[in-house]
Write a protein that holds these residues in place. Structure first.
Motif, PDB file in Angstrom:
ATOM      1  N   ARG A 180       3.290   8.557  -2.601  1.00 34.70           N
ATOM      2  CA  ARG A 180       4.511   7.766  -2.624  1.00 34.70           C
ATOM      3  C   ARG A 180       4.733   6.983  -1.330  1.00 34.70           C
ATOM      4  O   ARG A 180       5.714   6.242  -1.222  1.00 34.70           O
ATOM      5  N   GLY A 181       3.855   7.160  -0.366  1.00 36.08           N
ATOM      6  CA  GLY A 181       4.057   6.554   0.942  1.00 36.08           C
ATOM      7  C   GLY A 181       3.343   5.236   1.127  1.00 36.08           C
ATOM      8  O   GLY A 181       2.596   4.767   0.251  1.00 36.08           O
ATOM      9  N   PRO A 182       3.519   4.638   2.288  1.00 37.26           N
ATOM     10  CA  PRO A 182       2.942   3.306   2.556  1.00 37.26           C
ATOM     11  C   PRO A 182       1.432   3.319   2.726  1.00 37.26           C
ATOM     12  O   PRO A 182       0.797   2.260   2.665  1.00 37.26           O
ATOM     13  N   ASP A 183       0.853   4.501   2.967  1.00 35.61           N
ATOM     14  CA  ASP A 183      -0.594   4.575   3.183  1.00 35.61           C
ATOM     15  C   ASP A 183      -1.375   4.782   1.886  1.00 35.61           C
ATOM     16  O   ASP A 183      -2.603   4.901   1.928  1.00 35.61           O
ATOM     17  N   ALA A 184      -0.698   4.853   0.751  1.00 39.35           N
ATOM     18  CA  ALA A 184      -1.387   5.054  -0.522  1.00 39.35           C
ATOM     19  C   ALA A 184      -2.286   3.849  -0.818  1.00 39.35           C
ATOM     20  O   ALA A 184      -1.870   2.704  -0.644  1.00 39.35           O
ATOM     21  N   ARG A 185      -3.492   4.114  -1.249  1.00 37.31           N
ATOM     22  CA  ARG A 185      -4.469   3.073  -1.586  1.00 37.31           C
ATOM     23  C   ARG A 185      -5.193   3.457  -2.872  1.00 37.31           C
ATOM     24  O   ARG A 185      -5.612   4.600  -3.043  1.00 37.31           O
ATOM     25  N   TRP A 186      -5.329   2.494  -3.747  1.00 40.77           N
ATOM     26  CA  TRP A 186      -6.031   2.729  -5.018  1.00 40.77           C
ATOM     27  C   TRP A 186      -7.342   1.962  -5.026  1.00 40.77           C
ATOM     28  O   TRP A 186      -7.375   0.837  -4.535  1.00 40.77           O
ATOM     29  N   PRO A 187      -8.468   2.572  -5.451  1.00 45.19           N
ATOM     30  CA  PRO A 187      -8.597   3.848  -6.157  1.00 45.19           C
ATOM     31  C   PRO A 187      -8.918   5.046  -5.253  1.00 45.19           C
ATOM     32  O   PRO A 187      -9.252   6.115  -5.766  1.00 45.19           O
ATOM     33  N   ALA A 188      -8.859   4.873  -3.921  1.00 46.31           N
ATOM     34  CA  ALA A 188      -9.179   5.993  -3.030  1.00 46.31           C
ATOM     35  C   ALA A 188      -8.278   7.197  -3.302  1.00 46.31           C
ATOM     36  O   ALA A 188      -8.710   8.356  -3.165  1.00 46.31           O
ATOM     37  N   VAL A 241       0.300  14.230 -12.488  1.00 42.37           N
ATOM     38  CA  VAL A 241       0.483  14.043 -11.044  1.00 42.37           C
ATOM     39  C   VAL A 241       0.756  12.571 -10.739  1.00 42.37           C
ATOM     40  O   VAL A 241       1.690  12.227  -9.994  1.00 42.37           O
ATOM     41  N   LEU A 242      -0.055  11.680 -11.324  1.00 43.86           N
ATOM     42  CA  LEU A 242       0.121  10.255 -11.058  1.00 43.86           C
ATOM     43  C   LEU A 242       1.438   9.745 -11.627  1.00 43.86           C
ATOM     44  O   LEU A 242       2.121   8.916 -11.010  1.00 43.86           O
ATOM     45  N   ARG A 243       1.814  10.247 -12.790  1.00 44.36           N
ATOM     46  CA  ARG A 243       3.066   9.804 -13.404  1.00 44.36           C
ATOM     47  C   ARG A 243       4.262  10.238 -12.551  1.00 44.36           C
ATOM     48  O   ARG A 243       5.210   9.476 -12.338  1.00 44.36           O
ATOM     49  N   ASN A 272      -4.233  -1.000 -10.045  1.00 42.30           N
ATOM     50  CA  ASN A 272      -3.381  -0.040  -9.346  1.00 42.30           C
ATOM     51  C   ASN A 272      -3.232   1.188 -10.220  1.00 42.30           C
ATOM     52  O   ASN A 272      -3.639   1.198 -11.382  1.00 42.30           O
ATOM     53  N   ARG A 273      -2.632   2.234  -9.662  1.00 44.84           N
ATOM     54  CA  ARG A 273      -2.574   3.489 -10.421  1.00 44.84           C
ATOM     55  C   ARG A 273      -1.597   3.402 -11.586  1.00 44.84           C
ATOM     56  O   ARG A 273      -1.797   4.060 -12.612  1.00 44.84           O
ATOM     57  N   LEU A 274      -0.556   2.591 -11.490  1.00 45.28           N
ATOM     58  CA  LEU A 274       0.382   2.441 -12.592  1.00 45.28           C
ATOM     59  C   LEU A 274      -0.321   1.829 -13.801  1.00 45.28           C
ATOM     60  O   LEU A 274      -0.154   2.280 -14.932  1.00 45.28           O
TER      61      LEU A 274
END
Length: 698
Positions: A477-485, A415-417, A524-526
């Motif tokens: 994929r959007g601007p509201d994505a936050r890691w690690p939430a 999913v993350l990839r 970050n998730r990457l």
């Protein structure tokens, strides 16, 4: 202040720590304090004025790199006299070859024509992609030149060896995979086409496998101005376990520090046991002469781990190796018992004997966790495992599944990839399969839509669950994505799928929650996904047995997995020809030497007592057609007269032969040993494909 770092070291260790900028090779024998010396040298360089941010440490595991950075930091903290609670200078460039390569390639992605959101394939996904290309080319359904193309796993192994050893495909096939050569011995044109298709698939999907990370780093070092920037990042490069480097890794290290100035290499040629991965001990032996001036060679010979008797046996064994650095280890420890060679009737007697010896030692005060049983191949411990379970002796076995071989972990990573790399078709297909109502026909339509989650229209039965997946991907994929939430958000979506697909969902859910700690540490998730791909943590599935039945447990381990460990008491199973050395590694002298070094690694894991077991008969059902159900084995050819002179002969504890099974008399049990160019357009991925195509054709 540098002198303070070497006060507690031996003279030979201190010389390695205090060495200047000239190229240095530290040949660190087993148990001689390699980690201590490497950590102290890192600290000494910083104390002498080196910038911690310009010091690069390369190791083979993230854990080893972290341990070295921690120990160097602790020594710096003490040497600088910093108050408690004040952090020591950070050493941010301590990592694995693949981890450092991924960081550098992302930093230089734009200059290399590489998409910054490239995904890293783990071994299983790389194999699956190779299998897809094999199927698409028609190589799975028919013979090519009257010979079937190898399965995808073998194709990946051949591909990796070509990349790691820098050898042409034809040479790799002739030397290591002769059964894969076509009848005309042309070098495998079908394989060359397959490898080209595999490279093209990675290019289209913006994917790098493990080999690409190192090969891409090497390629980047061939082109200015990128090469100048990469070399200019570091003043000092320290490399751990250099006996395990393959030719590509050696070329990388030497390209980072041309001539060897500022380069420190540490390893033990006597523990070079990864030839099957492309490592060549000859590269370490020839390293000093490749430097300008020639590298200084410092040898560490004081083994602080083992007793003099165990060291004497190990010295006698390794002296048989043809090409090596000349060193004889010594032990400052008090004398102990001589190692034992136990001759027993068969593998059942071996299992009973080892179990009895382990329990006898435990009754004498030696905890199970301070004992280990080692073996050449995982299947060699089967009889012992049954015996331990019968006696209810808790144990753990190392050499099993890696964390990301578990389906639920691969699902989450997919999913993350896919979120980071919409072109990742393997990840997209895996995620789509998780949605109830998505079958083969729907997957074909998804592929036709370019794996675009917004363009794809799911079947009516899958409309609602697909909408939930689409909402998750749009958020990631959007601007509201936050890691690690976002990790927690992903787990919320995945939990219903987990409960639907797996009977043991609760245990899998716990593993996913434990992974949240790693997610929180990643910037970050990457970076999180890349680290998982390069070195996943150990899984519960990597252990056999039930260690929680007791507060203590016995370790069972393959010899390869035991490297770097130590125990008070060590038992080594099946020290007989056909097992050690393996009957699959007796074709060439270099293979025999590697098997000998593997036994040496096992013997040098022991601190106080060492037992070698030599069962004389084996039950082999495959050989019934030959007229018998048992075969007779000779004790290993490695136990020659010199080694035998350092051992005592035993027959196991009294019960080793079982009721009515007396031990074999010495004359029958101990049998004689056997004789023994500028970049073209298209970016880094395209250039890698072109460079390798030239290699396939050679």
């Amino acid at each position: 202040m540098t002198a303070g770092l070497v006060e507690e070291l031996s003279a030979e260790q201190g010389a390695a720590v205090a060495h200047g900028r000239e190229p240095l090779l530290v040949v660190a024998g087993a148990g001689t304090g390699k980690t201590t010396v490497l950590a102290a040298r890192m600290a000494a360089l910083v104390m002498a004025g080196a910038d911690p941010n310009r010091l690069l440490l390369l190791s083979f595991s993230r854990r080893a790199a972290a341990e070295l950075a921690h120990r160097a930091g602790a020594q710096l903290h003490a040497a600088l006299g910093l108050p408690a609670g004040t952090p020591a200078p950070r050493l941010p460039w301590c990592g694995t070859f693949h981890g450092i390569a991924a960081r550098l390639l992302r930093d230089e992605a734009a200059a290399l024509g590489l998409h910054a959101g490239f995904s890293v394939l783990d071994a299983a996904d790389a194999e699956e992609l190779m299998a897809q290309q094999r199927l698409a080319l028609g190589l799975a359904a028919r013979s090519v030149n009257e010979q079937r193309v190898p399965l995808a796993a073998t194709c990946m192994a051949i591909h990796s060896r070509c990349v790691a050893t820098r050898q042409p495909l034809a040479e790799v096939l002739r030397r290591h995979y002769p059964w894969c050569l076509p009848p005309d011995d042309t070098g495998g044109s079908a394989l060359a086409r397959l490898f080209d298709a595999y490279a093209e698939a990675k290019l289209q999907q913006r994917l790098l496998d493990y080999d690409d990370l190192l090969d891409g780093w090497w390629l980047a070092l061939q082109h200015e101005p990128v090469a100048g920037r990469l070399r200019g990042r570091f003043d000092h490069v320290l490399v751990d376990e250099v006996q395990d480097l393959n030719p590509l890794q050696w070329r990388l290290v030497e390209a980072l520090r041309p001539g060897g100035a500022g380069l420190t290499a540490v390893g033990d040629d006597s523990q070079a046991i990864y030839g099957f991965r492309g490592a060549l001990v000859a590269e370490m032996l020839g390293f000093p002469a490749r430097c300008t001036p020639a590298a200084r060679v410092l040898t560490l010979t004081r083994n602080h781990r083992s007793t003099p008797q165990i060291v004497a046996s190990s010295n006698a064994l390794i002296a048989q190796v043809r090409e090596r650095f000349d060193k004889t280890l010594v032990s400052p420890r008090p004398a102990g018992p001589r190692p034992l060679l136990h001759a027993v009737a068969d593998e059942a007697a071996e299992a009973r004997g080892v179990a009895a010896a382990v329990l006898e030692a435990r009754e004498g005060g030696l905890e199970l966790r301070r004992q280990a049983v080692l073996f050449r191949t995982a299947t060699h411990s089967q009889a012992l495992e049954l015996e331990l379970m019968r006696r209810r002796v808790p144990f753990v076995k190392f050499g099993g599944l890696r964390f990301l071989e578990s389906a639920h972990l691969k699902d989450v990573v997919a999913v993350l990839r896919w979120a980071d790399n919409p072109a990742a078709q393997l990840a997209a297909t895996r995620v789509a399969r998780l949605v109830p109502g998505i079958g083969p026909a729907a997957l074909q339509r998804l592929a036709a839509a370019g794996h675009d989650i917004d363009r794809f229209e799911p079947p009516r039965a899958a409309a609602l669950p697909w909408q939930a997946l689409r909402a998750l991907m749009q958020h990631l994929r959007g601007p509201d994505a936050r890691w690690p939430a976002d990790y927690a958000r992903l787990i919320d979506w995945y939990t219903p799928q987990l409960e639907r697909l797996h009977a043991d969902a609760r245990q899998r859910q716990q593993e996913l929650q434990q992974l949240a700690t790693s997610a929180a540490r990643a910037p970050n998730r990457l970076a999180f996904v890349t680290e998982l791909m390069l070195e996943p943590p150990a899984a519960h599935g990597a252990e056999a047995g039930t260690p929680l039945l007791d507060e203590d447990w016995l370790t069972l381990s393959t010899l390869h997995s035991a490297k770097g460990q130590e125990w008070s008491a060590v038992h080594i199973l099946r020290v007989v020809d056909g097992a050690i050395p393996s009957d699959l590694a007796t074709g060439r002298a270099d293979e025999i030497d590697e098997e000998r070094r593997l036994l040496y690694v096992g013997m040098t894991r022991a601190r106080d007592t060492l037992a070698l077991w030599a069962p004389q008969n084996f039950h082999v059902t495959q050989q019934r057609a030959w007229g018998g159900r048992h075969v007779t084995a000779l004790h290993s050819r490695f136990i020659d007269a010199a080694v035998l002179g350092t051992l005592d002969i035993g027959h196991g504890p009294r019960e080793a032969g079982g009721a009515g099974e007396p031990g074999l008399p010495p004359g029958e049990a101990i049998l004689p040993a056997l004789a023994t160019a500028p970049a073209e357009p298209g970016g880094l991925l395209a250039e890698l494909a072109r460079a390798r195509r030239r290699g396939w054709a050679q």
